[in-house]
Every structure is written in structure tokens, then in C-alpha cells.
Design an enzyme around this catalytic site. Structure first.
Site, PDB file in Angstrom:
ATOM      1  N   ASP A  69       0.808  -1.217   0.000  1.00  0.00           N
ATOM      2  CA  ASP A  69       0.000   0.000   0.000  1.00  0.00           C
ATOM      3  C   ASP A  69       0.846   1.274   0.000  1.00  0.00           C
ATOM      4  O   ASP A  69       2.071   1.222   0.184  1.00  0.00           O
ATOM      5  CB  ASP A  69      -0.970  -0.002   1.196  1.00  0.00           C
ATOM      6  CG  ASP A  69      -0.343  -0.567   2.474  1.00  0.00           C
ATOM      7  OD1 ASP A  69       0.890  -0.585   2.589  1.00  0.00           O
ATOM      8  OD2 ASP A  69      -1.099  -0.973   3.363  1.00  0.00           O
ATOM      9  N   ASN A 138      -7.501  -3.252  14.398  1.00  0.00           N
ATOM     10  CA  ASN A 138      -8.891  -3.540  14.025  1.00  0.00           C
ATOM     11  C   ASN A 138      -8.988  -4.712  13.045  1.00  0.00           C
ATOM     12  O   ASN A 138     -10.025  -4.925  12.432  1.00  0.00           O
ATOM     13  CB  ASN A 138      -9.556  -2.284  13.436  1.00  0.00           C
ATOM     14  CG  ASN A 138      -8.877  -1.828  12.140  1.00  0.00           C
ATOM     15  OD1 ASN A 138      -7.919  -2.440  11.685  1.00  0.00           O
ATOM     16  ND2 ASN A 138      -9.379  -0.758  11.543  1.00  0.00           N
TER      17      ASN A 138
HETATM   18  C1  F6R Z   1       1.435  -1.621   6.095  1.00  0.00           C
HETATM   19  C2  F6R Z   1       0.145  -2.250   6.226  1.00  0.00           C
HETATM   20  C3  F6R Z   1      -0.630  -2.276   7.500  1.00  0.00           C
HETATM   21  C4  F6R Z   1       0.205  -2.655   8.731  1.00  0.00           C
HETATM   22  C5  F6R Z   1      -0.641  -2.602   9.990  1.00  0.00           C
HETATM   23  C6  F6R Z   1       0.185  -2.873  11.232  1.00  0.00           C
HETATM   24  O1  F6R Z   1       1.943  -1.785   4.788  1.00  0.00           O
HETATM   25  O2  F6R Z   1      -0.300  -2.760   5.263  1.00  0.00           O
HETATM   26  O3  F6R Z   1      -1.701  -3.179   7.372  1.00  0.00           O
HETATM   27  O4  F6R Z   1       0.744  -3.919   8.538  1.00  0.00           O
HETATM   28  O5  F6R Z   1      -1.269  -1.367  10.110  1.00  0.00           O
HETATM   29  O6  F6R Z   1       1.091  -1.839  11.405  1.00  0.00           O
HETATM   30  P1  F6R Z   1       2.228  -1.909  12.522  1.00  0.00           P
HETATM   31  O7  F6R Z   1       3.167  -2.981  12.104  1.00  0.00           O
HETATM   32  O8  F6R Z   1       2.870  -0.556  12.487  1.00  0.00           O
HETATM   33  O9  F6R Z   1       1.543  -2.222  13.801  1.00  0.00           O
END
Ligand code: F6R
Length: 248
Positions: A69, A138
């Protein structure tokens, strides 16, 4: 198909296990197509992969990558762009060819076309061998927020308040007002076409999402639960993220 679980004592072990799986994949197929994620969780994995590359354990020279993303309206030079993150945490530290790395362009003149081109590039490269994922509090995967369809493709998405808050807690953006409200994100259908999926989660704040994803029903309310249908999905968790899972 049940989700396979790998339980680690801490986030360091999660990073090493994930890096080992990716390294084995690259050793078995030098021109592997690897799907990547940003966020705090995979940072240790990227450091481990850079170490392996440095000592000559693996080479990224033929590897192609696709990132999940990118924020919409953020330039790739911006220090909160996911392109910047990937260069900074991994690509600048390994022998990958930059032109083989694919991160959606948040400044594309036609974001819809950018999403379509991304899907086509994945197909042209023969599909993703392993896709590394994180999970939101979430239950989101990539920026597929609750309510995302199992067959969703790469598209423009709206971020929820909870994601905006999580990404402005000081680790990334300093202030919720700075966080873009939209992003380009690979869909759940896009991700599930990867031949293998590895999802990493560390910390107690992920335990509820992990429980819902592994032991809850498959529901759009928890996008990660939709991975239960995949033929080869492994969750690599530290003890805190395992939380109260009954199936360990
Ligand atoms: C990032 C992504 C998100 C993260 C998720 C967890 O490319 O796709 O889905 O994997 O928000 O983020 P962290 O690892 O910062 O807790």
C-alpha cells in the site's frame, strides 16, 4: 484450511523466523516475487534480511518486490511515504535492483489506473511467491479496513479513524491531522492470490485482532479472518500477540 501458527518468545525471534522463511524462498528461487508490508512490525525482519545479504547468505539481485500500500497524495520523497520507508529500511541496504521494487505511487495522475497497472505487473511477474503482512488493531491487512470484500482488488480506500490514530501515535506521523485519509491498497483478493502468506504480529495490542483472525468466524468485520481460506498461511506471533488464543 486452518491458519498455521508459529509462536516466538519475543519480537526478535519473530523477525528472525520471518527473515529465515524469506531467505529460504530466495535461495530456492533467485528471482522470487516477494510481497512486502510497511509499519513497525516488519522492521526487524528487514534488518535481518539486510544482515543476511551483507554476509552473502542471500542475494536480491533477481528478486522482484511488491508493496501492499501507499498513502494517497504523498510524494515518494516524503519521509512518511511507504516508498521512503522501504528504501530506508530495506532496499538501500541490500543488492536489490530498484527497478524491480514496486510501491504504488501515491501521486499518480490517475490513481485508479495506477492500481490497475499494479495488478497487471504482479501478473506479468508470475504472481507473488510469499507475501509478508502485518495486522492492524482492528484486524485490517494492508489498508483493507473492516467491511472490505474477500474478492477486493487494488484500489483507493478510505482509512478508518482507528488506523489514522494508530499511525499518528508518534512512531510515524506526529499528529492525526497530518495522516492522509485515503490510500492505495492491494485488495484481499490480490493478497490471497500469493502462493504463501506470512502474517507477523507482536505486542499485546494485537492480541484481540489475532484471536478474531484465527479463531473467529470468517467475516469482513475482521479482514485478516478472510485469510483462513488460504491454502498456505502462517501467523508468526510473539507471546503477547498470542494472548488468549486457545489453539497454540
Ligand atoms: C502496512 C500495512 C498495514 C500494517 C498494519 C500494522 O503496509 O499494510 O496493514 O501492517 O497497520 O502496522 P504496525 O506494524 O505498524 O503495527
Amino acid at each position: 484450511m486452518a491458519v498455521k501458527l508459529m509462536v516466538c518468545k519475543d519480537k526478535g525471534e519473530v523477525a528472525r523466523k520471518a527473515a529465515d522463511i524469506i531467505a529460504e524462498q530466495i535461495k530456492a528461487k533467485a528471482d522470487s516475487v516477494i510481497g512486502l508490508a510497511t509499519g513497525s512490525t516488519p522492521e526487524g525482519t528487514y534488518a535481518e534480511l539486510a544482515k543476511k545479504n551483507k554476509v552473502g547468505g542471500i542475494s536480491f539481485k533477481k528478486v522482484r518486490t511488491f508493496n501492499l500500500d501507499e498513502y494517497l497524495g504523498i510524494d515518494c520523497e516524503h519521509d512518511q511515504s511507504y516508498r521512503y520507508f522501504m528504501n530506508d529500511r530495506l532496499f538501500n541496504h541490500v543488492d536489490i535492483r530498484m527497478w524491480n521494487t514496486h510501491v504504488l505511487n501515491g501521486m499518480a495522475a490517475d490513481p485508479g489506473l495506477e492500481c490497475l497497472a499494479f495488478e497487471q505487473k504482479i501478473l506479468a511477474e508470475g504472481g507473488v511467491d510469499v507475501w509478508l503482512l502485518g495486522i492492524g488493531n482492528n484486524g485490517h491487512i494492508a489498508f483493507n479496513e473492516p467491511g472490505s470484500a474477500p474478492n477486493s482488488r487494488t484500489r483507493i480506500v478510505k482509512l478508518t479513524e482507528s488506523t489514522i490514530k494508530a499511525n499518528s501515535d508518534g512512531r510515524f506521523f506526529k499528529n492525526p491531522l497530518e495522516v492522509p485519509h485515503h490510500a492505495l491498497s492491494a485488495g484481499i483478493g490480490t493478497i490471497c492470490e500469493a502462493r504463501r502468506i506470512i502474517l507477523l504480529a507482536t505486542g499485546a495490542n494485537k492480541a484481540a485482532a489475532i484471536k478474531a483472525a484465527v479463531e473467529g468466524p470468517m467475516t469482513m468485520d475482521c479482514p485478516a479472518s478472510l485469510l483462513q481460506n488460504h491454502a498456505d498461511v502462517t501467523f508468526i506471533l510473539d507471546e503477547d500477540a498470542v494472548g488468549k488464543l486457545s489453539r497454540k
